[in-house]
Design an enzyme around this catalytic site. Structure first.
Site, mmCIF file in Angstrom:
data_model
loop_
_atom_site.group_PDB
_atom_site.id
_atom_site.type_symbol
_atom_site.label_atom_id
_atom_site.label_comp_id
_atom_site.label_asym_id
_atom_site.label_seq_id
_atom_site.Cartn_x
_atom_site.Cartn_y
_atom_site.Cartn_z
ATOM 1 N N GLY A 126 -19.739 33.136 -75.134
ATOM 2 C CA GLY A 126 -19.367 31.868 -74.508
ATOM 3 C C GLY A 126 -17.889 31.741 -74.202
ATOM 4 N N GLN A 161 -18.145 25.766 -65.211
ATOM 5 C CA GLN A 161 -18.813 26.831 -65.958
ATOM 6 C C GLN A 161 -18.582 28.196 -65.315
ATOM 7 O OE1 GLN A 161 -22.455 26.850 -68.218
ATOM 8 N NE2 GLN A 161 -22.792 24.705 -67.738
ATOM 9 N N CYS A 196 -37.092 23.443 -75.241
ATOM 10 C CA CYS A 196 -36.846 22.014 -75.465
ATOM 11 C C CYS A 196 -36.078 21.866 -76.768
ATOM 12 C CB CYS A 196 -38.134 21.192 -75.481
ATOM 13 S SG CYS A 196 -39.148 21.418 -76.930
ATOM 14 N N TYR A 250 -13.761 36.124 -63.894
ATOM 15 C CA TYR A 250 -13.102 35.130 -63.037
ATOM 16 C C TYR A 250 -12.451 35.840 -61.855
ATOM 17 C CZ TYR A 250 -10.760 30.606 -62.222
ATOM 18 O OH TYR A 250 -10.349 29.400 -61.708
ATOM 19 N N ILE A 251 -12.537 35.234 -60.677
ATOM 20 C CA ILE A 251 -11.939 35.812 -59.461
ATOM 21 C C ILE A 251 -10.666 35.035 -59.123
ATOM 22 C CG2 ILE A 251 -12.306 36.387 -57.016
ATOM 23 C CD1 ILE A 251 -14.254 37.847 -58.843
ATOM 24 N N ASP A 272 -19.090 28.348 -56.088
ATOM 25 C CA ASP A 272 -19.104 29.718 -56.610
ATOM 26 C C ASP A 272 -18.505 30.651 -55.561
ATOM 27 O OD1 ASP A 272 -20.893 31.106 -59.146
ATOM 28 O OD2 ASP A 272 -20.093 32.451 -57.614
#
Length: 552
Positions: free
Chosen positions: A489, A260, A407, A270-271, A193
């Protein structure tokens, strides 16, 4: 977006701030989404996923809170992209809140048009569970991630990730589940990251074991534990679009590769390569068009490296952030040569009406969740995989905000569990009502051709009627709040999806609503997959008695 430095925390206990438990549940879950333990940037109303917000702006947030506090039990609040726009008389079995977030007419469904509207204060990005008030922190995606890596292990590594190395990137609210999901499956993982705060947060919440800024150190630790066949997770500070090509150049190929990062949003998520967080923020502000182009170029390098690793033997899959699409649009014509995680690992579960079912203790008392854990272990004792998950979650998952559990339960199981929970509230075994919900990533509530509905058997990947039908049936069946979103997403133009929440308050009326909603909701998953021609879905529908008029 105005930043407001205030600590929001959902009330605990049994004292109501509203006129009923369903309204109270909506209020507490909205506030819980913005709890500093839960949200990624609460001062900006950002819950997770780049700019996924709980409300459009602070004025709208305050108006929603005020509306919920005065909402009657036969009224419904309408929320349009994070702004309360109406309260209508409805009836007690109707949803108390209906939400529509980020929805655009298809021709205009792109980031550029969305950002124009956002700048004018006319729209917000709701992601999936951010704008629908049912985010529970990283646990919310953890079991799905655990199931994904578990299925990868079954298909490729004799059932366990022991002695394997997984390489991934992105440790935000969603991606942060990856390190723990891999170690739960016995493997070693290096998770990259660019933001030290994200890695620190995962370590603090026990989702990640170690931190390093050195690729050499990360590889040394990974190799040591891989040889010992012991699990460990390593958070590596850096940019994946630099580190993955470097590993390819050195011929260091992991066993499993995925990603991800927030590639769904090239501007805010995003970088680009070569930029620090501060430099990126400056460029984003001064020249957003150049920023987006640099992001897309970096993503293309990132995908090229993933493809190279696949060619050299790594099991490689897309984890649903649309990074392949960006690379493809940038001219990388083989970007889709590795599959998405749903067709690769998850679709059989969807055919059985299974998906990420979650519940939250409005009391704030962890004991209420532990008691519900016991229900799962007792009532579903024949499902050893599920029981093993619950036991691991109890030991290893730290609650964020209100205590919660997730779950994967299927058709019939969800309604059964909901009935039992409602009875436990009614007889006082649980100290306050329970909120039952799910991710929009579910078996019958999403149209997303690069993720949940990728490579459907009949080619119906882009058919978006299903999430609309899902929201409609859940609304008429009495869900407590229902949401229809766009772009979660994978970003603008690539998905439509619906969410639902139902409150178990111990009343007989709630019991009836729970039975209806927790049957029709997973039922839509079976119906959707029967319609697409999946034999397993047909078998499940026949076995469970799902009424599908044209099923053969």
């Amino acid at each position: 977006m105005e930043k407001v430095q205030q600590t929001i925390r959902a009330p605990r206990g049994t004292e109501l701030q509203t006129k009923g438990w369903v309204q109270e549940a909506a209020l507490r879950m909205l506030m819980n989404n913005l709890d500093p333990e839960v949200a990624e940037k609460p001062e900006e109303l950002v819950v997770y996923g780049g700019i996924g917000r709980a409300a459009r702006n602070w004025e709208s947030y305050n108006a929603i809170v005020d509306s919920l506090k005065t909402l009657e039990s036969d009224e419904t609040l309408l929320v349009q992209s994070g702004k309360p726009v109406a309260i209508f008389k409805s009836h007690e079995d109707a949803p108390r809140v209906l939400l529509a977030n980020s929805n655009l007419v298809p021709k205009w469904a792109n980031w550029d048009h969305f950002r124009e509207l956002e700048k004018k204060g006319l729209m917000m990005y709701g992601q999936m569970t951010a704008g629908s008030w049912i985010y529970i922190g990283t646990q919310g995606i953890l079991q799905g991630t655990y199931e994904t890596f578990g299925e990868a292990a079954r298909q490729h590594f004799d059932g366990s990730l022991k002695g394997t190395l997984t390489l991934t990137a992105g440790l935000g609210g969603m991606g942060g589940a990856q390190p723990l999901a891999v170690t739960m499956n016995g493997g070693v993982v290096i998770a990259i990251d660019v933001d030290k705060r994200s890695i620190d947060r995962r370590i603090e919440k026990r989702y990640c074991d170690k931190y390093t800024e050195s690729l050499e150190e990360a590889l040394a630790i990974a190799n040591e534990y891989k040889e010992k066949k012991e699990p460990i997770s390593i958070g590596l500070l850096g940019n994946a679009a630099e580190i993955l090509p470097e590993l390819v150049n050195r011929n260091i190929i992991p066993d499993l590769v995925t990603d991800q990062t927030s590639a769904h949003d090239p501007l805010n998520g995003y970088i680009p390569v070569g930029y620090t967080l501060e430099e990126a923020a400056k460029l984003r502000e001064e020249d957003p068009e150049r920023y987006v182009q640099l992001s897309k170029e970096s993503m293309t390098k990132h995908v090229e490296a993933m493809l190279a690793m696949q060619e050299k033997g790594a099991i490689t899959f897309d984890y649903g952030n649309n990074i392949r699409q960006v690379a493809f649009d940038e001219g990388l014509k083989n970007a889709f040569d590795f599959p998405g995680f749903v067709p690769a690992f998850i679709r059989p579960l969807f055919c059985e009406g299974k998906g990420p079912f979650r519940w939250v203790a409005l009391s704030g008392d962890p004991e209420d969740i532990y008691k519900t854990d016991e229900v799962i272990l007792r009532e579903f004792a024949d499902n050893e995989h599920l029981c093993n998950w619950i036991r691991m979650a109890r030991q290893q998952v730290e609650f964020q905000g209100l205590p919660s559990r997730i779950c994967w339960l299927g058709y019939g199981e969800r309604a059964k569990f909901g009935r039992i929970i409602n009875e436990m509230v009614a007889n006082g075994e649980l100290s306050a009502p329970i909120v039952i919900g799910r991710d929009h990533l579910d078996c019958g509530s999403v149209a997303s051709p690069n993720r949940e509905t990728e490579a459907m058997k009949d080619g119906s990947d882009a058919v978006a009627d299903w999430p609309i039908l899902n929201a409609l049936i859940n609304s008429v069946n009495g869900a407590s709040w229902v949401s229809v979103h766009h772009g979660g997403g994978v970003g603008m133009g690539y998905s439509l999806h619906a969410g639902m929440v139902i409150v178990a308050d111990g009343t007989e009326a709630a019991a009836k609503r729970i039975e209806r909603v927790l049957t029709s909701d997973p039922g839509m998953g079976i119906v959707r997959h029967v319609d697409a021609g999946y034999d397993l879905a047909v078998e499940t529908a026949k076995e469970k008695g799902v009424n599908i008029p044209m099923m053969k």
